[in-house]
Design a protein around this motif. Structure first.
Motif, PDB file in Angstrom:
ATOM      1  N   ALA A   1      18.816 -64.121   2.554  1.00 16.87           N
ATOM      2  CA  ALA A   1      18.043 -64.872   3.663  1.00 16.87           C
ATOM      3  C   ALA A   1      16.768 -63.936   3.731  1.00 16.87           C
ATOM      4  N   ALA A   2      16.936 -62.706   4.373  1.00 20.67           N
ATOM      5  CA  ALA A   2      15.909 -61.912   4.881  1.00 20.67           C
ATOM      6  C   ALA A   2      14.962 -61.806   3.497  1.00 20.67           C
ATOM      7  N   VAL A   3      15.408 -61.499   2.347  1.00 19.11           N
ATOM      8  CA  VAL A   3      14.321 -61.490   1.237  1.00 19.11           C
ATOM      9  C   VAL A   3      13.601 -62.910   1.237  1.00 19.11           C
ATOM     10  N   ALA A   4      14.246 -63.827   1.297  1.00 18.23           N
ATOM     11  CA  ALA A   4      13.658 -65.262   1.126  1.00 18.23           C
ATOM     12  C   ALA A   4      12.701 -65.474   2.093  1.00 18.23           C
ATOM     13  N   MET A   5      13.099 -64.966   3.379  1.00 13.70           N
ATOM     14  CA  MET A   5      11.838 -65.107   4.485  1.00 13.70           C
ATOM     15  C   MET A   5      10.925 -64.145   4.291  1.00 13.70           C
ATOM     16  N   ALA A   6      11.109 -63.100   3.746  1.00 13.72           N
ATOM     17  CA  ALA A   6      10.072 -62.191   3.519  1.00 13.72           C
ATOM     18  C   ALA A   6       8.743 -62.801   2.596  1.00 13.72           C
TER      19      ALA A   6
END
Length: 325
Positions: free
Chosen positions: A141-146
């Protein structure tokens, strides 16, 4: 609007419509669960608008909100397609409520659709849905939001740079501290909200206070950044005045509701009095009086030479009368 800026807006709107259509097509049949999830996401985005922060860039303004927290929760909990549809719907609703121009609304909705569609694509990479309490899901999720943040920030900085004739990297990287801090805080709160909802829906209420404190911290940080920029502008103008290059120049004044612009107004009033104290012939006439917008005073005419004093005319003396014998 310049031709290049108009082309970028049209391209983003068309690409956003394609991304939104793909998000709608992900769900073969929109069940009640998917519709409810999209509605909740839209309401969350509208609520996050109450904490929107504004960073001016000339005639345009860059906005920072807590919508990333809502999006982070949505991509972990909502069915596929619902985060994108709900985010676009919420963006359109709150910008219509604020009566934003149609071109800005369409551009913002398009870049939100592109960012959320990319984030959902990253979440779909494992081939199966990860549980919200799985640490692997948090990292994904952190990668997706980045990826979402890079798309949104890049598009917004691009259109602001084209409209304001500013360098793209300066607009993109200028507020990087605030952008990074806001992104980390929003994504962390969003992931915590998803974990709390997965454990117990009532646990989400515990995040209300941290979320409010986070918004207050963002606001204070943004105000300090704006004041720092205003101080740099005032210092540059004061340096020009101190060198004597522009006695008629004035300090830049922005929003008069803030503290520094009120100080600039007071100092400009003092400079007015100082300039009026100089005789007209002693005032330097410079061409950079953009802030005062007053014509230079004409130099005083030179004094004519004093006339040479003439001797006072005297009456001729009469001859003395002859003496009597």
């Amino acid at each position: 609007m310049t031709r290049r800026a108009r082309a970028l807006v049209v391209l983003v709107v068309l690409a956003g419509l394609a991304a939104l259509a793909r998000a709608v097509a992900v769900q073969a049949e929109w069940t009640g669960e998917a519709v409810l999830a999209a509605a909740v996401v839209a309401l969350g985005v509208v609520a996050a608008d109450r904490f929107t922060l504004e960073l001016p860039h000339g005639l345009e303004t860059e906005h920072f909100s807590l919508a990333d927290a809502v999006w982070s929760t949505a991509i972990l909990l909502a069915p596929p397609g619902a985060p994108t549809v709900g985010a676009v719907a919420g963006t359109v609703i709150w910008q219509l409520a604020r009566r934003w121009p149609l071109r800005k609304l369409a551009f913002n909705a398009g870049q939100v659709a592109l960012g959320l569609a990319a984030a959902e694509g990253v979440m779909a990479l494992p081939g199966h849905r990860l549980a919200p309490d799985d640490p692997a899901a948090w990292g994904l999720a952190a990668v997706a939001m980045a990826v979402c943040a890079l798309i949104n920030a890049g598009l917004v900085a691009g259109v602001i740079a084209l409209l304001g004739h500013e360098p793209f990297l300066r607009v993109l990287v200028g507020p990087w501290r605030l952008t990074l801090a806001q992104w980390l805080g929003n994504v962390s709160v969003g992931i915590l909200a998803a974990v709390a909802w997965h454990a117990s829906p009532f646990g989400v209420a515990l995040l209300a206070i941290p979320l409010g404190l986070l918004a207050l911290a963002y606001r204070a940080w943004l105000e300090s950044s704006i004041e720092r920029d205003q101080m740099e502008q005032m210092m540059a103008a004061a340096d020009v005045i101190a060198r004597g290059d522009g006695l008629g120049d004035r300090l830049p004044v922005g929003d008069v509701e803030a503290r520094l612009p009120r100080l600039a107004l007071a100092l400009n009033g003092m400079l007015e009095r100082i300039e009026d104290a100089f005789p007209a012939s002693a005032r330097p006439c410079c061409a950079s009086r953009a802030s005062s917008m007053r014509p230079c005073a004409p130099p005083a005419p030179s004094c004519s030479p004093c006339p040479t004093p003439r001797p006072r005319p005297t009456s001729p003396r009469r001859a003395p009368p002859p003496a009597r014998r």
